[in-house]
Design a protein around this motif. Structure first.
Motif, PDB file in Angstrom:
ATOM      1  N   ASP A 221       0.852  -1.195   0.000  1.00 19.82           N
ATOM      2  CA  ASP A 221       0.000   0.000   0.000  1.00 19.82           C
ATOM      3  C   ASP A 221       0.887   1.243   0.000  1.00 19.82           C
ATOM      4  O   ASP A 221       2.046   1.187   0.414  1.00 19.82           O
ATOM      5  CB  ASP A 221      -0.936  -0.034   1.216  1.00 19.82           C
TER       6      ASP A 221
ATOM      7  N   CYS B 279       1.808   0.867   5.378  1.00 19.74           N
ATOM      8  CA  CYS B 279       1.657   0.355   6.745  1.00 19.74           C
ATOM      9  C   CYS B 279       2.975  -0.327   7.147  1.00 19.74           C
ATOM     10  O   CYS B 279       3.806  -0.617   6.279  1.00 19.74           O
ATOM     11  CB  CYS B 279       0.484  -0.608   6.819  1.00 19.74           C
TER      12      CYS B 279
ATOM     13  N   CYS C   2       3.738  -3.571   5.076  1.00 24.27           N
ATOM     14  CA  CYS C   2       4.111  -3.313   3.681  1.00 24.27           C
ATOM     15  C   CYS C   2       5.493  -2.662   3.619  1.00 24.27           C
ATOM     16  O   CYS C   2       6.273  -2.924   2.703  1.00 24.27           O
ATOM     17  CB  CYS C   2       3.068  -2.433   2.999  1.00 24.27           C
TER      18      CYS C   2
ATOM     19  N   CYS D 237      -0.712  -6.865   4.963  1.00 21.41           N
ATOM     20  CA  CYS D 237      -1.065  -5.437   4.943  1.00 21.41           C
ATOM     21  C   CYS D 237      -2.108  -5.114   6.016  1.00 21.41           C
ATOM     22  O   CYS D 237      -3.091  -5.821   6.184  1.00 21.41           O
ATOM     23  CB  CYS D 237      -1.601  -5.049   3.558  1.00 21.41           C
ATOM     24  N   ARG D 238      -1.862  -4.010   6.728  1.00 22.57           N
ATOM     25  CA  ARG D 238      -2.733  -3.649   7.852  1.00 22.57           C
ATOM     26  C   ARG D 238      -3.916  -2.799   7.430  1.00 22.57           C
ATOM     27  O   ARG D 238      -4.938  -2.762   8.118  1.00 22.57           O
ATOM     28  CB  ARG D 238      -1.923  -2.842   8.889  1.00 22.57           C
ATOM     29  N   ASN D 239      -3.786  -2.023   6.359  1.00 22.08           N
ATOM     30  CA  ASN D 239      -4.841  -1.043   6.060  1.00 22.08           C
ATOM     31  C   ASN D 239      -5.685  -1.372   4.820  1.00 22.08           C
ATOM     32  O   ASN D 239      -6.603  -0.632   4.491  1.00 22.08           O
ATOM     33  CB  ASN D 239      -4.243   0.368   5.933  1.00 22.08           C
TER      34      ASN D 239
HETATM   35 ZN   LIG Z   1      -0.022  -2.281   3.965  1.00 21.24          ZN
END
Ligand SMILES: [Zn+2]
Length: 349
Positions: A93, A97, A100, A108-110
């Protein structure tokens, strides 16, 4: 050049037609497509249920399971003309994040990651495509067309890595693995679990047919009943069906200290038999871990390429049950009863 292109979220818009050549901004390596695998996500996208076009565009080139031959490696010295390569699907992203930022785009967190052929970046179902050197994975040339199995293999390599990492929280000597679901991911999971020396069991609904034969040819045991009726408690279960009942029974069947890895994506279905607190109590009292696993990062792609290179070619070739020309892509998307992996073949190999 021609490509299989569609307008995301609009059913009936998929077509094989002329599009501009891939742009250099897609990557410095120019690749001639050999084949692209078809999976449930592609079918959902053609049905208008899923997918995102690139920013500012209305259409997206389909395809995330790739195999191609390098035409022009550009300035990199890591690839040469004629190399067989597969493109990594997900990109970090833009924020990025923390995961990433360190190359773990699979974690990926978001949710702002992008994916080739699915989410905001053109895919690989075109006569030619470009790839960045850091997102191209070299395939053992002796695999030939079988290299198209690398994307589903990367998903399996991650799932098995997760199980191995979690297992190391205590003294753990896994002996038995149960794979639920004998689709491409389940069969590849069975293959890799065998490479690790595990006693492998595969469970699916069918009583006979090519999937059953493939499991037996691997030296694994095939079961067509339900998980709850199995006469052993697996040390690990790789759940590839996404079916509620199979998931519920798997959580209750896993051995003490065992790990259930959920790798299938389903919707709805029956409720878990028994109250959630009872299921949780059983997990507590037996130190179980239930882990979800999706996608793969470069480490998993690299590992998957190693595992595939070690696999029996004759066995692997039986996973590809149909090869369809790109102009007939709609036929590739129609499921036939004995289909395992259907590929769209763009050029000879
Ligand atoms: Zn991410």
């Amino acid at each position: 050049m021609k490509a299989i292109i569609l307008e995301p979220l609009k059913p009936g818009t998929a077509d094989y037609k002329d599009v501009p050549e891939p742009e250099i901004s897609d990557g410095s390596i120019l690749v001639e497509a050999v084949a692209a695998g078809v999976c449930g996500t592609d079918v959902e996208m053609v049905e208008g249920k899923y997918g995102w076009a690139p920013p500012g565009k209305s259409h997206l080139i389909l395809g995330h399971e790739s195999l191609g031959r390098v035409i022009d490696p550009g300035l990199t010295n890591r690839f040469k003309k004629g190399d067989l390569v597969v493109g990594i699907v997900r990109r970090p992203d833009p924020v990025p994040c923390p995961n990433c930022a360190v190359g773990e785009w699979d974690m990926c967190r978001n949710g702002l990651y992008t994916e080739r052929g699915i989410k905001q970046i053109d895919g690989f179902m075109s006569e030619r495509w470009r790839i960045e050197p850091e997102y191209a994975i070299k395939v053992d040339p002796s695999l030939g067309l079988l290299g198209v199995l690398l994307e589903p293999s990367s998903v399996v390599a991650k799932a098995l890595e997760q199980v191995g990492l979690i297992g190391r929280r205590s003294f753990w000597e896994p002996k038995t693995a149960l794979i639920t679901g004998a689709g491409p991911v389940g069969l590849l999971a069975a293959l890799f679990a065998k490479l690790f020396g595990l006693e492998v069991h595969v469970l699916d609904r069918l009583k006979s047919g090519p999937k059953v034969d493939l499991v037996r040819d691997l030296g694994a045991t095939y079961h067509s009943g339900s998980v709850k009726d199995l006469d052993f408690e697996p040390d690990t279960i790789i759940e590839c069906t996404g079916v509620g009942q199979v998931i519920g029974e798997s959580i209750r069947k896993i051995a003490s200290n065992g790990i259930v890895c959920l790798a299938g994506i389903g919707h709805g279905g029956s409720t878990v038999s028994g109250a959630i607190a009872d299921v949780a109590s059983s997990a507590v009292l037996r130190n179980n871990v239930i882990v979800g696993s999706v996608n793969a990062n470069k480490r998993h792609w690299y590992r998957a390429a190693q595992y595939l290179a070690r696999a029996d070619r004759a066995w692997l070739s039986k996973l590809i049950t149909r090869k369809v020309k790109p102009e007939n892509f709609k036929d590739a998307l129609n499921r036939h009863e004995d289909d395992i992996k259907v590929v769209i073949q763009f050029s000879e190999i």
